[in-house]
Structure formats: structure tokens, C-alpha cells
Design a protein around this motif. Structure first.
Motif, PDB file in Angstrom:
ATOM      1  N   PRO A 106       1.109  -1.007  -0.014  1.00 33.83           N
ATOM      2  CA  PRO A 106       0.225  -0.297   0.228  1.00 33.83           C
ATOM      3  C   PRO A 106       0.726   1.482  -0.078  1.00 33.83           C
ATOM      4  O   PRO A 106       1.854   1.108   0.766  1.00 33.83           O
ATOM      5  CB  PRO A 106      -0.338  -0.364   1.184  1.00 33.83           C
ATOM      6  N   VAL A 107      -0.499   1.950  -1.143  1.00 37.31           N
ATOM      7  CA  VAL A 107       0.801   3.451  -0.725  1.00 37.31           C
ATOM      8  C   VAL A 107      -0.015   4.289  -0.856  1.00 37.31           C
ATOM      9  O   VAL A 107      -0.980   4.131  -1.197  1.00 37.31           O
ATOM     10  CB  VAL A 107       2.017   3.660  -1.739  1.00 37.31           C
ATOM     11  N   LEU A 108       0.187   5.830   0.222  1.00 40.05           N
ATOM     12  CA  LEU A 108      -1.186   6.934   0.022  1.00 40.05           C
ATOM     13  C   LEU A 108      -0.066   8.420  -0.117  1.00 40.05           C
ATOM     14  O   LEU A 108       0.930   8.197   1.269  1.00 40.05           O
ATOM     15  CB  LEU A 108      -1.344   6.964   1.041  1.00 40.05           C
ATOM     16  N   GLU A 109      -0.900   9.294  -0.531  1.00 43.95           N
ATOM     17  CA  GLU A 109       0.042  10.390  -0.695  1.00 43.95           C
ATOM     18  C   GLU A 109      -0.537  11.166   0.434  1.00 43.95           C
ATOM     19  O   GLU A 109      -2.180  11.381   0.131  1.00 43.95           O
ATOM     20  CB  GLU A 109      -0.348  10.944  -2.279  1.00 43.95           C
ATOM     21  N   ILE A 110      -0.402  12.161   0.975  1.00 44.23           N
ATOM     22  CA  ILE A 110      -1.265  12.848   1.818  1.00 44.23           C
ATOM     23  C   ILE A 110      -0.553  14.286   1.623  1.00 44.23           C
ATOM     24  O   ILE A 110      -1.190  15.471   2.573  1.00 44.23           O
ATOM     25  CB  ILE A 110      -1.044  12.282   3.284  1.00 44.23           C
ATOM     26  N   GLY A 111       0.018  14.624   1.255  1.00 43.34           N
ATOM     27  CA  GLY A 111       0.652  15.820   0.916  1.00 43.34           C
ATOM     28  C   GLY A 111       1.783  16.319   1.746  1.00 43.34           C
ATOM     29  O   GLY A 111       1.999  14.913   2.321  1.00 43.34           O
ATOM     30  N   LYS A 112       1.661  17.478   2.424  1.00 48.01           N
ATOM     31  CA  LYS A 112       2.646  18.449   3.049  1.00 48.01           C
ATOM     32  C   LYS A 112       2.161  17.760   4.381  1.00 48.01           C
ATOM     33  O   LYS A 112       0.295  17.932   4.914  1.00 48.01           O
ATOM     34  CB  LYS A 112       2.588  19.745   3.459  1.00 48.01           C
ATOM     35  N   HIS A 113       3.599  16.880   4.886  1.00 45.85           N
ATOM     36  CA  HIS A 113       2.727  16.525   6.271  1.00 45.85           C
ATOM     37  C   HIS A 113       4.048  16.979   7.234  1.00 45.85           C
ATOM     38  O   HIS A 113       5.692  17.095   7.380  1.00 45.85           O
ATOM     39  CB  HIS A 113       2.575  15.084   6.748  1.00 45.85           C
ATOM     40  N   ASN A 114       4.283  16.301   8.819  1.00 43.29           N
ATOM     41  CA  ASN A 114       4.970  17.260   9.660  1.00 43.29           C
ATOM     42  C   ASN A 114       4.733  15.876  10.543  1.00 43.29           C
ATOM     43  O   ASN A 114       5.463  16.477  11.760  1.00 43.29           O
ATOM     44  CB  ASN A 114       4.659  18.378  10.730  1.00 43.29           C
ATOM     45  N   ILE A 115       5.742  14.751   9.731  1.00 42.42           N
ATOM     46  CA  ILE A 115       4.768  13.788  10.776  1.00 42.42           C
ATOM     47  C   ILE A 115       6.220  13.437  10.991  1.00 42.42           C
ATOM     48  O   ILE A 115       7.747  13.576  10.357  1.00 42.42           O
ATOM     49  CB  ILE A 115       4.410  12.424   9.967  1.00 42.42           C
ATOM     50  N   GLN A 116       6.839  13.036  12.455  1.00 38.23           N
ATOM     51  CA  GLN A 116       7.746  12.736  12.650  1.00 38.23           C
ATOM     52  C   GLN A 116       8.135  11.472  13.058  1.00 38.23           C
ATOM     53  O   GLN A 116       7.768  10.505  13.199  1.00 38.23           O
ATOM     54  CB  GLN A 116       8.927  13.680  14.306  1.00 38.23           C
TER      55      GLN A 116
END
Length: 169
Positions: A106-116
Motif C-alpha cells: 500500500p502507498v498513500l499520498e498525503i501532501g505536506k506533513h509534519n510526521i516525525q
């Protein structure tokens, strides 16, 4: 029989932008059909410890243009074999995206993120949501079409076609 869960909770391994297929799996390892060899060398030029720290079900998070470069199918295969359950990025090289779906990653596009790095994530593939449980923030992902969810549930395109009677050897 489903080989993926459409709801995933796991730890994030976060990397940057423009990670090409040579960084995912160096070309010198692409001449083998041994998937464990691929898994042992996945991301070694980017993070030499990745194969030691990744756990079954973990999530790979990246920035823009993930999977650019060559069209080698070994890149998503190496990630899947290493235990990565889903790859999330701002966007993907189109051939990598399609290869990943075709092999059941699975692959997902989420746009700009701030996941650390190390964040605990909850993924809802069917509804296109990524929740960063560590930061209490939810990102809307580009929703995968039902046919792609069906392909992923079967573990990839070949299994999907076999199940539906449209592929024979």
C-alpha cells in the motif's frame, strides 16, 4: 483471503525528499531473486541501520517524489519484504506507485506533513486517512480507488487476476 489489513497502526520511519529507487535498493542487489537479500539491503545507503530497526508492520514516511529513478520492481518488493506495511509520502514517482500496488504494498499520498520519526500512526486505507497519534493530527490522503484496494487485499495484481479468473499460467 486478504493479505493486508485496511487499518494499520505502527511506528513511522521518516525520510526526506527525492528518495530514488537506487537509494531504496542499490542496483548491485537487483540481480537476485532472493527477497531476503533485498530486505537485508533495503535503504542501506540512506540509513545503514534500517534493516536492523524496522519491525514487521512499520510505516515508511517520506516527502516529495518518493521512488523516482528507475522503474525497478525490486524497490517496493524490498520494502515489503523488510516488513514495511505501507509507504506514505507527499507524492510518488508514478511507476513506483504502480509497481507498489502491483506487488501488494500500500502507498498513500498525503501532501505536506509534519510526521516525525518514531511517531505512532494509524492508517485507514479504505477511507484515505492518516492519523498521527503522537501529535493528534489527521491527514487526508488521496483515496485509493476500490480496484486498488481489492488488488492490495489479494496481495498484488497477479493474485487478484488469478482469483478473478482472468490470469492463467
Amino acid at each position: 483471503m486478504s493479505t493486508i489489513n485496511t487499518k494499520i497502526e505502527a511506528k513511522a520511519h521518516v525520510y526526506g525528499d527525492h528518495i530514488d529507487t537506487d537509494r531504496i535498493i542499490p542496483g548491485k542487489y537487483t540481480k537476485t531473486l532472493d527477497l531476503s537479500t533485498l530486505a537485508n539491503h533495503v535503504l542501506e545507503d540512506l540509513d545503514p541501520n534500517f534493516n536492523k530497526i524496522v519491525q514487521q508492520g512499520d510505516i515508511l514516511v517520506a516527502g516529495i517524489n518518493f521512488g523516482c529513478g528507475s522503474s525497478r520492481e525490486q524497490a517496493p518488493l524490498a520494502l515489503k519484504q523488510s516488513g514495511v506495511s505501507v509507504v506514505i509520502a507527499e507524492d510518488f514517482a508514478r511507476i513506483f506507485f504502480r509497481n507498489a500496488i502491483n506487488i501488494g504494498l500500500p502507498v498513500l499520498e498525503i501532501g505536506k506533513h509534519n510526521i516525525q520519526k518514531g511517531a505512532e500512526l494509524s492508517i485507514d486505507l479504505k477511507n484515505g486517512k492518516v492519523t498521527d497519534l503522537s501529535a493528534n493530527k489527521t491527514y487526508a490522503a488521496t483515496k485509493l480507488p476500490d480496484i486498488m484496494i481489492a488488488i492490495l487485499k489479494e496481495g498484488g495484481l497477479v493474485n487478484y487476476l488469478k482469483k478473478n479468473g482472468t490470469y492463467t499460467l
